[in-house]
Write an enzyme that holds these catalytic residues in place. Sequence first.
Site, mmCIF file in Angstrom:
data_model
loop_
_atom_site.group_PDB
_atom_site.id
_atom_site.type_symbol
_atom_site.label_atom_id
_atom_site.label_comp_id
_atom_site.label_asym_id
_atom_site.label_seq_id
_atom_site.Cartn_x
_atom_site.Cartn_y
_atom_site.Cartn_z
ATOM 1 N NE ARG A 111 77.759 41.771 19.057
ATOM 2 C CZ ARG A 111 76.822 42.152 19.856
ATOM 3 N NH1 ARG A 111 77.322 41.689 21.150
ATOM 4 N NH2 ARG A 111 76.281 42.895 19.873
ATOM 5 C CG ASP A 140 74.885 39.770 19.008
ATOM 6 O OD1 ASP A 140 74.513 40.354 18.283
ATOM 7 O OD2 ASP A 140 74.425 40.460 20.190
ATOM 8 C CG HIS A 211 71.432 41.619 18.784
ATOM 9 N ND1 HIS A 211 72.618 42.403 18.621
ATOM 10 C CD2 HIS A 211 70.801 42.131 19.173
ATOM 11 C CE1 HIS A 211 72.898 43.842 18.700
ATOM 12 N NE2 HIS A 211 71.142 43.455 19.191
ATOM 13 C CG ASP A 274 68.676 42.625 22.478
ATOM 14 O OD1 ASP A 274 68.998 41.703 21.900
ATOM 15 O OD2 ASP A 274 70.242 43.473 22.956
ATOM 16 C CD GLU A 275 70.881 47.065 20.626
ATOM 17 O OE1 GLU A 275 71.632 48.275 21.458
ATOM 18 O OE2 GLU A 275 72.059 45.913 20.898
ATOM 19 C CD1 TRP A 355 67.884 45.323 27.466
ATOM 20 C CD2 TRP A 355 69.741 47.256 27.243
ATOM 21 N NE1 TRP A 355 68.223 46.132 26.354
ATOM 22 C CE2 TRP A 355 68.925 46.848 26.206
ATOM 23 C CE3 TRP A 355 70.731 47.363 26.997
ATOM 24 C CZ2 TRP A 355 69.026 47.350 24.978
ATOM 25 C CZ3 TRP A 355 71.379 48.511 26.777
ATOM 26 C CH2 TRP A 355 70.546 48.437 24.557
ATOM 27 C CE1 TYR A 381 73.926 45.561 30.095
ATOM 28 C CE2 TYR A 381 74.060 46.717 27.701
ATOM 29 C CZ TYR A 381 73.835 45.896 28.742
ATOM 30 O OH TYR A 381 72.396 45.615 28.151
ATOM 31 C CD1 TRP A 420 76.874 44.471 27.145
ATOM 32 C CD2 TRP A 420 75.963 42.873 25.670
ATOM 33 N NE1 TRP A 420 75.654 43.910 28.445
ATOM 34 C CE2 TRP A 420 75.481 43.156 26.512
ATOM 35 C CE3 TRP A 420 76.256 42.276 25.015
ATOM 36 C CZ2 TRP A 420 74.086 42.293 26.315
ATOM 37 C CZ3 TRP A 420 75.199 41.292 24.674
ATOM 38 C CH2 TRP A 420 74.053 41.320 25.189
ATOM 39 C CD GLU A 422 79.200 44.948 21.159
ATOM 40 O OE1 GLU A 422 79.680 45.036 22.638
ATOM 41 O OE2 GLU A 422 77.996 45.162 20.940
HETATM 42 C C1 ACM Z 1 71.960 44.762 25.270
HETATM 43 O O1 ACM Z 1 72.739 45.280 25.429
HETATM 44 N N1 ACM Z 1 71.275 45.127 23.682
HETATM 45 C C2 ACM Z 1 70.736 43.559 25.394
#
Ligand code: ACM
Length: 482
Positions: A111, A140, A211, A274-275, A355, A381, A420, A422
């Site tokens: 990010r 990402d 991602h 993920d996601e 997670w 987190y 993280w 962002e």
């Molecule tokens: C995550 O927080 N998407 C691993």
Amino acid sequence: MSNEHNFQIQIAEKSFGWQEKEIKRKLQAGSIYLTASSIDSDSMINEEYRLKVDPKSIIAIGGTSAGVFYAIQSLQQIIKEQGPTKLKVPCVTINDKPRFQWRAFMLDEGRYFKGEKVVKDLLDEMALLKMNTFHWHLTDDQGWRIEIKKYPKLTEVGSKRKMSEIGYWLSNKFDSTEHSGYYTQDQIKDIIKYAADRYITIVPEIEMPGHASAAIASYPWLGSQDTLIEVPTRFGIQLNVYNVASPRLNQFIHDVLDEIMRLFPSQIIHIGGDEVKYDQWKRSAEINEYMKRNNIVSYADLQISFTNSISNYLEQKNHRMMGWNEILGWHNQNNDSLDARAQQKLSSNVIIHFWTGDPQIINRAVEKGYDVVNSYWEYTYLDYDYKTTPLQKAYSFDPIPDTLAVHLRSKILGLGCQMWGEWIPTVQRMNYQVCPHIAAYAETGWTERSNKKYDRFRNSLSAYLIKYWRKRGIEILPEQEQ
Ligand code: ACM
């Protein structure tokens, strides 16, 4: 020390087989003696150490040199300043070893790129706190941050975005400045060496199959749809996903992983996972034909099948895959119930990085034989505010669920905490989020549960760490001191 010695560091390389008594006999008064090769160290685990300070000498014995290193970290922490030029060390004996082998801090640079100095400062911080795994989130949607020689556009295109969403999720507000940055392979090598000198392994994370927008913007044929995209300026989950039916995509992943495995000494490679949104796969004729040909009955199964092929590739090269818990196929970001019921089984040697979802996923994964690292978002987190994760809650985190059978507990390798990026564009804000929570996770990684005491932890923060952070220019606000 009460009497004033001029300490000399005595590292006796030819001392194999010495016992502590013998070491003492040979020591000159006023020595600091460090060894990972005495009889005492034979019965110690890797990172275990014994530190003995008496009026004449300081002896540190480690199971390996990592143990000696941790003894020195402890010594630093118990040294008290007695004025500008004098130091005082209390007489103590410390027998110490970590509770978990995996004590990780993750930095997301996909990010916002932070750069070498920031990473090295964080590695120093981790070393002091006896953390041993730097999980480096290098790719990402919003940025690709590592030079890959075979695919130069990954950084020429993928490391830059025109602007960035600011504020918080869905703000729809943007700054008006380009953001860019990446590490050359030479810089990566230098940072790996810096980490290794501090007994820290760097585990790189290269996200797939989601991602992945920055990579797809660089090489459109990696994606599952025909339209061209730019590196996203918005944060939040993107729909772009690799075309896992394409042999060219698979070759690309192998090529990237080959360069990653050549660079990083870590045996473990994190592939994210993920996601992953399945919308583009659902619309892709190529994906659907591939699934039919290979009897793959759901998109979650397709993800598992792809993940297994990459895991096999890594294993052939004596590496081991790690990925976020969605790669099991038991929990994902798609509401479609069919997607949530994967039938294929993930390769058994993969490390599951928990997670999200029901923490029972941990028990089920362990019961099925997987090793697990616990990074449950609610507790670990670092991008959340103090209301969501107050320090005491962070400290209370235990990576081993109470409901997990005792004989399976060694399958929990440890814990991670995750920065993280962002909404954390500046280093100042990053430090504000990281400190002091990182110390709570470090202690949880190292200290037996029965020895954890929040009040003692809080006092040592005030007495030592907060001063140390302030000296390093890290802003500690009153709410962080609470
Ligand atoms: C995550 O927080 N998407 C691993």
